[in-house]
Design a protein around this motif. Structure first.
Motif, PDB file in Angstrom:
ATOM      1  N   ALA B 254       5.507   7.054   4.805  1.00 44.82           N
ATOM      2  CA  ALA B 254       4.801   6.758   3.557  1.00 44.82           C
ATOM      3  C   ALA B 254       3.439   6.138   3.858  1.00 44.82           C
ATOM      4  CB  ALA B 254       5.636   5.824   2.696  1.00 44.82           C
ATOM      5  N   ILE B 255       3.411   5.256   4.866  1.00 50.92           N
ATOM      6  CA  ILE B 255       2.132   4.636   5.212  1.00 50.92           C
ATOM      7  C   ILE B 255       1.135   5.703   5.672  1.00 50.92           C
ATOM      8  CG2 ILE B 255       0.984   3.099   6.852  1.00 50.92           C
ATOM      9  CD1 ILE B 255       3.436   1.327   6.771  1.00 50.92           C
ATOM     10  N   ALA B 256       1.570   6.558   6.600  1.00 50.70           N
ATOM     11  CA  ALA B 256       0.660   7.576   7.130  1.00 50.70           C
ATOM     12  C   ALA B 256       0.192   8.529   6.021  1.00 50.70           C
ATOM     13  CB  ALA B 256       1.353   8.355   8.248  1.00 50.70           C
ATOM     14  N   HIS B 257       1.139   8.969   5.218  1.00 47.44           N
ATOM     15  CA  HIS B 257       0.819   9.921   4.149  1.00 47.44           C
ATOM     16  C   HIS B 257      -0.181   9.322   3.161  1.00 47.44           C
ATOM     17  CE1 HIS B 257       2.313  11.212  -0.051  1.00 47.44           C
ATOM     18  NE2 HIS B 257       1.349  12.031   0.288  1.00 47.44           N
ATOM     19  N   ASN B 258       0.088   8.083   2.729  1.00 51.69           N
ATOM     20  CA  ASN B 258      -0.783   7.507   1.712  1.00 51.69           C
ATOM     21  C   ASN B 258      -2.120   7.046   2.280  1.00 51.69           C
ATOM     22  OD1 ASN B 258       0.775   7.708  -0.782  1.00 51.69           O
ATOM     23  ND2 ASN B 258       2.267   6.492   0.355  1.00 51.69           N
ATOM     24  N   ARG B 259      -2.126   6.709   3.559  1.00 49.65           N
ATOM     25  CA  ARG B 259      -3.410   6.390   4.174  1.00 49.65           C
ATOM     26  C   ARG B 259      -4.313   7.630   4.143  1.00 49.65           C
ATOM     27  NH1 ARG B 259      -2.557   4.590   9.932  1.00 49.65           N
ATOM     28  NH2 ARG B 259      -1.783   2.558   9.335  1.00 49.65           N
ATOM     29  N   TYR B 486       3.119   0.653  -6.980  1.00 46.60           N
ATOM     30  CA  TYR B 486       2.497  -0.090  -5.880  1.00 46.60           C
ATOM     31  C   TYR B 486       1.528   0.797  -5.120  1.00 46.60           C
ATOM     32  CZ  TYR B 486       5.728  -4.079  -6.159  1.00 46.60           C
ATOM     33  OH  TYR B 486       6.412  -5.188  -6.560  1.00 46.60           O
ATOM     34  N   VAL B 487       2.013   1.992  -4.747  1.00 48.52           N
ATOM     35  CA  VAL B 487       1.201   2.865  -3.913  1.00 48.52           C
ATOM     36  C   VAL B 487       0.008   3.410  -4.687  1.00 48.52           C
ATOM     37  CG1 VAL B 487       1.206   5.142  -2.895  1.00 48.52           C
ATOM     38  CG2 VAL B 487       2.905   3.485  -2.201  1.00 48.52           C
ATOM     39  N   GLU B 488       0.231   3.790  -5.937  1.00 49.69           N
ATOM     40  CA  GLU B 488      -0.885   4.407  -6.655  1.00 49.69           C
ATOM     41  C   GLU B 488      -1.979   3.396  -6.954  1.00 49.69           C
ATOM     42  OE1 GLU B 488       0.672   7.020  -9.679  1.00 49.69           O
ATOM     43  OE2 GLU B 488       1.111   8.449  -8.076  1.00 49.69           O
ATOM     44  N   GLN B 489      -1.585   2.141  -7.179  1.00 53.15           N
ATOM     45  CA  GLN B 489      -2.619   1.119  -7.336  1.00 53.15           C
ATOM     46  C   GLN B 489      -3.444   0.984  -6.063  1.00 53.15           C
ATOM     47  OE1 GLN B 489      -0.204  -2.180  -8.595  1.00 53.15           O
ATOM     48  NE2 GLN B 489      -0.956  -2.045 -10.681  1.00 53.15           N
ATOM     49  N   ALA B 490      -2.754   1.076  -4.925  1.00 50.39           N
ATOM     50  CA  ALA B 490      -3.478   0.971  -3.653  1.00 50.39           C
ATOM     51  C   ALA B 490      -4.395   2.178  -3.460  1.00 50.39           C
ATOM     52  CB  ALA B 490      -2.490   0.866  -2.496  1.00 50.39           C
ATOM     53  N   SER B 498      -4.832  -2.140   0.328  1.00 43.17           N
ATOM     54  CA  SER B 498      -4.483  -1.358   1.499  1.00 43.17           C
ATOM     55  C   SER B 498      -3.105  -0.747   1.314  1.00 43.17           C
ATOM     56  CB  SER B 498      -4.499  -2.234   2.754  1.00 43.17           C
ATOM     57  OG  SER B 498      -3.281  -2.920   2.862  1.00 43.17           O
ATOM     58  N   VAL B 499      -2.938   0.429   1.908  1.00 43.71           N
ATOM     59  CA  VAL B 499      -1.683   1.141   1.822  1.00 43.71           C
ATOM     60  C   VAL B 499      -0.579   0.362   2.533  1.00 43.71           C
ATOM     61  CG1 VAL B 499      -0.510   3.184   2.671  1.00 43.71           C
ATOM     62  CG2 VAL B 499      -2.725   3.404   1.539  1.00 43.71           C
ATOM     63  N   GLU B 500      -0.935  -0.271   3.646  1.00 37.87           N
ATOM     64  CA  GLU B 500       0.068  -1.022   4.396  1.00 37.87           C
ATOM     65  C   GLU B 500       0.674  -2.118   3.511  1.00 37.87           C
ATOM     66  OE1 GLU B 500      -2.812  -0.113   5.514  1.00 37.87           O
ATOM     67  OE2 GLU B 500      -2.455   0.975   7.367  1.00 37.87           O
ATOM     68  N   GLN B 501      -0.211  -2.829   2.793  1.00 34.71           N
ATOM     69  CA  GLN B 501       0.274  -3.894   1.921  1.00 34.71           C
ATOM     70  C   GLN B 501       1.158  -3.304   0.823  1.00 34.71           C
ATOM     71  OE1 GLN B 501       0.043  -7.149   2.394  1.00 34.71           O
ATOM     72  NE2 GLN B 501       1.422  -7.286   0.632  1.00 34.71           N
ATOM     73  N   ALA B 502       0.721  -2.167   0.260  1.00 36.99           N
ATOM     74  CA  ALA B 502       1.491  -1.550  -0.818  1.00 36.99           C
ATOM     75  C   ALA B 502       2.895  -1.177  -0.344  1.00 36.99           C
ATOM     76  CB  ALA B 502       0.762  -0.314  -1.338  1.00 36.99           C
ATOM     77  N   VAL B 503       2.988  -0.595   0.849  1.00 33.49           N
ATOM     78  CA  VAL B 503       4.300  -0.203   1.341  1.00 33.49           C
ATOM     79  C   VAL B 503       5.136  -1.435   1.678  1.00 33.49           C
ATOM     80  CG1 VAL B 503       5.524   1.040   3.168  1.00 33.49           C
ATOM     81  CG2 VAL B 503       3.507   2.050   2.117  1.00 33.49           C
ATOM     82  N   ALA B 504       4.467  -2.497   2.148  1.00 29.27           N
ATOM     83  CA  ALA B 504       5.197  -3.744   2.380  1.00 29.27           C
ATOM     84  C   ALA B 504       5.739  -4.287   1.056  1.00 29.27           C
ATOM     85  CB  ALA B 504       4.287  -4.770   3.047  1.00 29.27           C
ATOM     86  N   ASP B 505       4.918  -4.217   0.001  1.00 30.29           N
ATOM     87  CA  ASP B 505       5.382  -4.630  -1.325  1.00 30.29           C
ATOM     88  C   ASP B 505       6.571  -3.783  -1.766  1.00 30.29           C
ATOM     89  OD1 ASP B 505       3.429  -6.511  -1.432  1.00 30.29           O
ATOM     90  OD2 ASP B 505       2.083  -5.362  -2.741  1.00 30.29           O
ATOM     91  N   GLN B 506       6.464  -2.473  -1.521  1.00 29.51           N
ATOM     92  CA  GLN B 506       7.561  -1.568  -1.873  1.00 29.51           C
ATOM     93  C   GLN B 506       8.855  -1.998  -1.195  1.00 29.51           C
ATOM     94  OE1 GLN B 506       6.311   2.390  -0.652  1.00 29.51           O
ATOM     95  NE2 GLN B 506       6.190   3.001  -2.792  1.00 29.51           N
ATOM     96  N   GLN B 507       8.742  -2.269   0.105  1.00 29.25           N
ATOM     97  CA  GLN B 507       9.946  -2.629   0.864  1.00 29.25           C
ATOM     98  C   GLN B 507      10.566  -3.914   0.318  1.00 29.25           C
ATOM     99  OE1 GLN B 507       7.943  -1.960   4.746  1.00 29.25           O
ATOM    100  NE2 GLN B 507       9.993  -1.419   5.455  1.00 29.25           N
ATOM    101  N   ALA B 508       9.695  -4.896   0.027  1.00 23.50           N
ATOM    102  CA  ALA B 508      10.208  -6.165  -0.482  1.00 23.50           C
ATOM    103  C   ALA B 508      10.908  -5.951  -1.822  1.00 23.50           C
ATOM    104  CB  ALA B 508       9.060  -7.161  -0.618  1.00 23.50           C
TER     105      ALA B 508
END
Lengths: 317, 544
Positions: B254-259, B486-490, B498-508
C-alpha cells in the motif's frame, strides 16, 4: 363520570351539551371524511412502521423475520457505542445540522423581508419565482453543479488561476471549505422555498401599522424592526421548533451526493452510515438502533425548544 | 342509531380509500398475468416462477424493458414454466435484493455475481440447498455436474451442501491495461517494463504533447475505477497476499502503490479531481476522447473493451491501442484481475414455492440449444454458421439492436462448451479493419495476462474467496471507508502529508477496530483450506 352518575347528579341539565356535541359531530362529518385519508396515511406509513423498531433490540435475520428474530436487549447499542466511529458520526450529524440550521435559518426570513419591501410587483414576482426554482432540482443535480464549479479544474479555480495567478484551492477536499459548500448549497437550494411561509405571514400584517409608523417618522429600517419582525415572530418560532425536531436528520441526498472520502472525517453522518452499513451490508438491527437513537435526540431537542419558547409565550403546545 | 350509521359510513369511506391506496401499491404486476397464457398447449396448467434479471439500462428503448422484451418472451414461450422477471439494478443489486428479502418478495431464482453476498444469504438461510433437488428432478444440469465436478465444488459450502448453480467460462481475461501505441511511437518510447519506466511514460504523455495538437490537454494515466484496480495489481496492493505459507495484509504494498499515485498527483500528471470520479466514468470519457494515455478497462478484451475501442476510433481515427503486460514493481510482475473460469451465478430462494419448477427452468437454461440462442440469437435471423462451423452474425447492426444486450440472460451459459466459437474473437468480422485490430488486442491481452508466470495479484479470484463470519465482516465494512479516507487525504494533501504516515494511521485504526481478528481468520482459513480451495495458480488450468 359515567352516564348513570351524571344523570343522578344533574338530571336534565346535562342533556343539552350532549345534544349539542352530537349536532356538532354531525355538522362536521364532511370534514371527518376529508380527514380520513390523512389518518389512514399516518397510521399506514408513519405509525405501523414504528412496530419495526423492535429489531433495534433484536438480532434481525431474514429467516426469522421481524418478530421471530432472537432478542438481544441492548446488545446492538453496545456494539454501536463500542465502535470508535459511532461517536464521530453522531458528532458529524449534529455539527452539520446545527450549523445548517443556525446559519441557514435567517436566510428565508431575510429574503422574505427584502421581497416584501420591493415596490414593483413584476420584479417581486420574477425574483420570487427565480429563487424558489432550485427547490425543484434534485440534489443529484445541485451537487453535480457544485462539484463542477468548485473542483480543481472547475470554474472558480480557473478564474483564480487566470486572473490572480493563484494555485488551485481544494474546496472539495478539505473539511472547512467542504462544510461551507455543504451549508451554502443548502441555503441556495432551500431559502427561496422557505421564504414562502414568511411571505404569507407578512401579508397578514395590518398595513395601517406601516402607515401610522411612517406618519410618526419611522424609517424603513425601524419599520422592519418594530412592525415586520414582530408581526411574523410567531411563524418564525413555529418554523424554528419544527426544524429543531429535524436537527438529527441531515438529509441523505445532499450529504451522499456531495461527500468524498477525503472529507470523510466530517461528511459521514447517520443517514449515510445507515445506508452503507444497513442496506448495503445487511446490518439492519444495528442501523435501526442508530436510527432509534437519532429519533430520541430529536424528540428531546423538540421538547427543550418548546419549553424555552413557551416561557416567551410562543410555544407550539 | 342514526349517528352510528353515519359513523359506519365514514369508516366505509376510509376503508375504500385504504383499498385504493393498497391497490395503487400492487398495481404493478396485475397487468402481466393477463398477457401470458397460463396454460401450455396441451391444456395442462403450467407452473409459474419468478426470476431476477439485472437491469443495466442498456436495452434500446424500442426493444422493451429488462423485464419484458423479445428474449424474456422467448424464454417463456420455449421454456417449461411461466416466468415473472423482476428487474434488479445492476449497480445497486445488493440493496435491491436486501429490500426484496426483507419484504419477502425476493424471486424464486436469483442471479447474482457477488459471492460475498451469496455467502451472506446462505448464512441467513435464504438460499435452498439444491443437492437433493438436482438428484431427484434435474436432467440437463445433473448431466453437466457429472461431467464437470468443478461445478459442484464451487457451488458447495463448508457445511457440505450445494447451494449454487455455476457455469464454465474457460480461462479468459477481464481487466486490461490499454496504452495509446501511437503516442508511445510519436514520442519514441517503448512499452514500459518497470514502474519507473511507466512513470516516465506517463510524464512524457502529459508534458510532451503526444497528440501533437500544440495544447497542454493530455493526461497520463487514469487512477479511478478499474484503472485504479490495475494500479493496485501492479504493486500487489490487494488486501492480502501469500507470504511464507500464510496470508498477510499488504501494508508495504500500500505504501509503494500510494507513493506512486501521490507522486503522479503532486506533479500534475493525473486528473486532479479524481476523487470526484467515483465510478471511473470520467476517466473512460477521457480515454474515449483521446485525452488519456493509459487506461484500465473492465472486460477489456471483450464487449466493454470493444465498445470503448470503437468509440475512440470514431473520435480519433488515427488512434492505435495495445494491451500491455503490467510493468514490474519491486514486488514482482503481476496481472490484473482475470475472468473466473468456473463461476457460480445462480441460486434458489429458500422460500420458493415450487423448487421443481425452478429446477425445470434451470435445466431448460442449460440445454445446448437454449445456451446457443441466448448467446447468438436465432439461426437465420441473427446468425448463420460460417465455414468454421461457428455461428457468425448476419447483420452486426441488427444484432446491436436486438441481441447484443442479452449478457445478463446468459448467466448460466457455459461458453467454454462452445470451444473457440464461444470466444469474443469469434464475434468479430475479420474483414473489418477495426475488428481486425481489436482481435490483435485480444491476442496481446491473453498473452500478457493468462500465464502463471505473471500471476493475478490476488491469492485467488474474488469470487472464490470465503467470507469471514458476521462479526468480523462488520469490522471490515465499518472500517473500509475510514481506511480509504486516510490514504486519499494523503494523496491530495500536497507536501503536508505523507503516504507513510497515512498507512501508519491505517494500521493503528485497523488494530483499534479489532482488525487483527480478521487477519487471523484469513491466515487460519488459508492454513486449513489452501490445499483444497481454488487458488490463483489453479485458475489457469481450471475447466480445460
Amino acid at each position: 363520570m359515567s352516564m348513570a352518575e351524571r344523570q343522578a347528579v344533574g338530571g336534565g341539565a346535562v342533556r343539552m351539551p350532549q345534544r349539542r356535541n352530537r349536532r356538532r359531530l354531525r355538522q362536521n362529518i364532511p370534514y371527518f371524511i376529508l380527514f380520513t385519508p390523512i389518518i389512514v396515511y399516518f397510521l399506514l406509513f408513519k405509525y405501523a412502521p414504528m412496530g419495526g423498531l423492535v429489531i433495534a433490540f433484536k438480532d434481525y435475520n431474514f429467516a426469522d423475520g421481524v418478530f421471530g428474530s432472537p432478542w438481544v436487549g441492548l446488545g446492538q447499542f453496545e456494539t454501536l457505542f463500542s465502535n470508535p466511529q459511532t461517536l464521530r458520526i453522531i458528532r458529524n450529524t449534529f455539527v452539520l445540522s446545527v450549523l445548517a440550521l443556525l446559519i441557514g435559518f435567517p436566510f428565508p426570513i431575510l429574503l422574505a423581508v427584502l421581497l416584501n419591501e420591493v415596490g414593483r410587483v413584476w420584479f417581486k414576482r420574477g425574483v420570487q419565482t427565480l429563487v424558489y426554482l432550485p427547490h425543484f432540482l434534485s440534489w443529484v443535480i445541485v451537487s453535480g453543479i457544485v462539484i463542477t464549479i468548485f473542483s480543481i479544474e472547475g470554474v472558480i479555480n480557473n478564474l483564480f488561476a487566470d486572473w490572480l495567478g493563484w494555485s488551485p484551492i481544494q474546496f472539495l477536499y478539505s473539511e472547512g471549505s467542504w462544510l461551507a459548500l455543504f451549508i451554502g448549497s443548502g441555503i441556495w437550494k432551500g431559502a427561496g422555498w422557505g421564504a414562502i411561509i414568511y411571505l404569507a405571514a407578512l401579508s397578514s400584517i395590518d398595513p395601517s401599522l406601516y402607515e401610522s409608523a411612517s406618519i410618526d417618522g419611522a424609517n424603513k429600517w425601524k419599520q422592519i424592526r418594530h412592525i415586520t419582525l414582530p408581526g411574523i415572530a410567531p411563524t418564525i418560532v413555529i418554523v424554528f421548533i419544527l426544524s429543531v425536531g429535524n436537527v438529527m436528520e441531515v438529509g441523505f441526498d445532499q450529504v451522499y451526493t456531495l461527500q468524498n472520502s477525503a472529507v470523510f472525517g466530517i461528511s459521514e453522518v447517520i443517514s449515510t452510515y445507515t445506508y452503507k452499513i444497513g442496506l448495503q451490508s445487511l446490518q439492519f438491527s444495528l442501523t435501526s438502533a442508530m436510527g432509534l437513537f437519532e429519533s430520541l435526540i430529536g424528540l428531546v431537542l423538540v421538547l427543550i425548544t418548546n419549553t424555552i419558547a413557551r416561557r416567551y409565550g410562543q410555544g407550539l403546545w | 342509531m342514526r349517528m352510528q350509521r353515519r359513523r359506519w359510513m365514514g369508516m366505509a369511506a376510509g376503508a375504500v380509500l385504504t383499498g385504493a391506496l393498497l391497490a395503487g401499491c400492487s398495481g404493478g404486476d396485475g397487468d402481466k398475468e393477463s398477457g401470458t397464457g397460463g396454460e401450455s398447449a396441451n391444456g395442462e396448467a403450467r407452473a409459474a416462477i419468478s426470476v431476477s434479471i439485472y437491469d443495466r439500462g442498456s436495452i434500446p428503448g424500442e426493444q422493451g424493458t429488462a423485464e419484458d422484451n423479445r428474449w424474456t418472451r422467448w424464454l417463456e414461450e420455449n421454456g417449461p414454466v411461466d416466468l415473472d422477471f423482476q428487474a434488479v439494478p445492476r449497480w445497486e443489486s445488493i440493496d435491491k435484493f436486501n429490500v426484496m428479502f426483507a419484504s419477502g418478495t425476493a424471486p424464486d431464482l436469483i442471479f447474482e455475481y457477488a459471492t460475498g453476498y451469496r455467502n451472506e444469504l446462505i448464512n441467513q438461510k435464504q438460499l435452498m440447498p439444491i443437492g437433493e433437488l438436482i438428484e431427484q428432478h434435474s436432467t440437463t444440469y445433473k448431466a453437466l455436474l457429472e461431467e464437470y465436478p468443478l461445478l459442484r465444488q464451487v457451488g458447495t459450502r463448508e457445511d457440505g451442501q450445494m447451494y449454487e448453480f455455476a457455469r464454465l467460462n474457460g480461462v479468459y481475461t477481464n481487466h486490461v491495461l490499454f496504452v495509446r501505441k501511437d503516442w508511445l511511437d510519436r514520442l519514441g518510447l517503448g512499452v514500459p517494463q518497470t514502474t519507473d519506466e511507466f512513470y516516465a511514460a506517463i510524464e512524457a504523455f502529459v508534458r510532451q504533447d503526444p497528440d501533437g495538437n500544440g495544447q497542454d490537454d493530455t493526461l497520463g494515466m487514469a487512477v479511478t475505477g478499474v484503472s485504479g484496480q490495475v494500479l493496485e495489481a501492479m504493486f500487489q496492493d490487494v488486501g492480502y497476499k501469500v507470504e511464507d505459507g500464510t496470508l498477510v495484509r499488504t501494508w508495504d504494498n500500500a505504501i509503494a502503490h500510494n507513493r506512486f499515485v501521490k507522486k503522479l498527483y503532486d506533479n500534475g500528471l493525473i486528473d486532479r479531481d479524481f476523487l470526484t470520479d467515483k465510478n471511473g466514468e470520467k476517466a473512460k470519457q477521457d480515454f474515449i476522447n483521446g485525452k488519456l494515455g493509459f487506461y484500465g478497462s473492465n472486460a477489456g478484451a471483450g464487449g466493454e473493451g470493444y465498445s470503448i475501442y470503437t468509440a475512440l476510433k470514431k473520435n480519433v481515427p488515427d488512434a492505435e491501442v495495445m494491451a500491455i503486460e503490467l510493468p514490474e514493481s519491486e514486488f514482482g510482475q503481476f496481472s490484473p484481475v482475470i475472468g473466473n473460469p468456473v463461476q457460480a451465478t445462480a441460486a434458489i430462494n429458500a422460500n420458493a414455492d415450487n423448487p421443481e419448477a425452478v429446477m425445470a427452468y434451470v435445466d431448460f437454461l442449460t440445454e445446448e440449444a437454449t445456451m446457443r440462442t441466448l448467446t447468438y440469437g436465432i439461426e437465420g435471423e441473427h446468425y448463420e454458421l460460417a465455414e468454421s462451423g461457428c455461428p457468425k452474425p448476419i447483420d452486426a447492426e441488427k444484432n446491436k439492436q436486438e441481441q447484443d444486450w442479452t449478457g445478463d440472460m446468459r448467466m448460466l451459459v457455459s461458453t467454454a462448451l462452445f470451444g473457440e466459437c464461444g470466444t469474443f474473437r469469434n464475434r468479430l468480422d475479420m474483414d473489418d479493419p477495426i475488428d481486425k485490430a481489436f482481435s490483435a488486442i485480444i491476442d496481446q491481452a491473453e498473452a500478457a495476462y493468462l500465464t502463471p508466470e505473471r500471476p493475478m495479484a490476488q491469492y485467488t479470484h474474488v469470487e472464490h474467496m470465503s467470507s469471514p463470519p458476521k462479526d468480523l465482516q462488520l469490522i471490515v465494512t465499518n472500517t473500509a471507508e475510514q481506511l480509504r479516507s486516510y490514504v486519499e487525504q494523503a494523496l491530495v494533501g500536497g507536501a503536508k502529508t505523507s503516504v507513510e504516515q497515512a498507512v501508519a494511521d491505517q494500521q493503528a485504526y485497523w488494530k483499534k477496530s479489532g482488525g487483527e481478528q480478521v487477519d487471523a481468520w484469513y491466515a487460519e482459513w488459508y492454513e486449513t483450506n489452501s490445499d483444497d480451495a481454488i487458488l490463483t495458480e489453479d485458475l489457469y488450468t481450471l475447466g480445460n
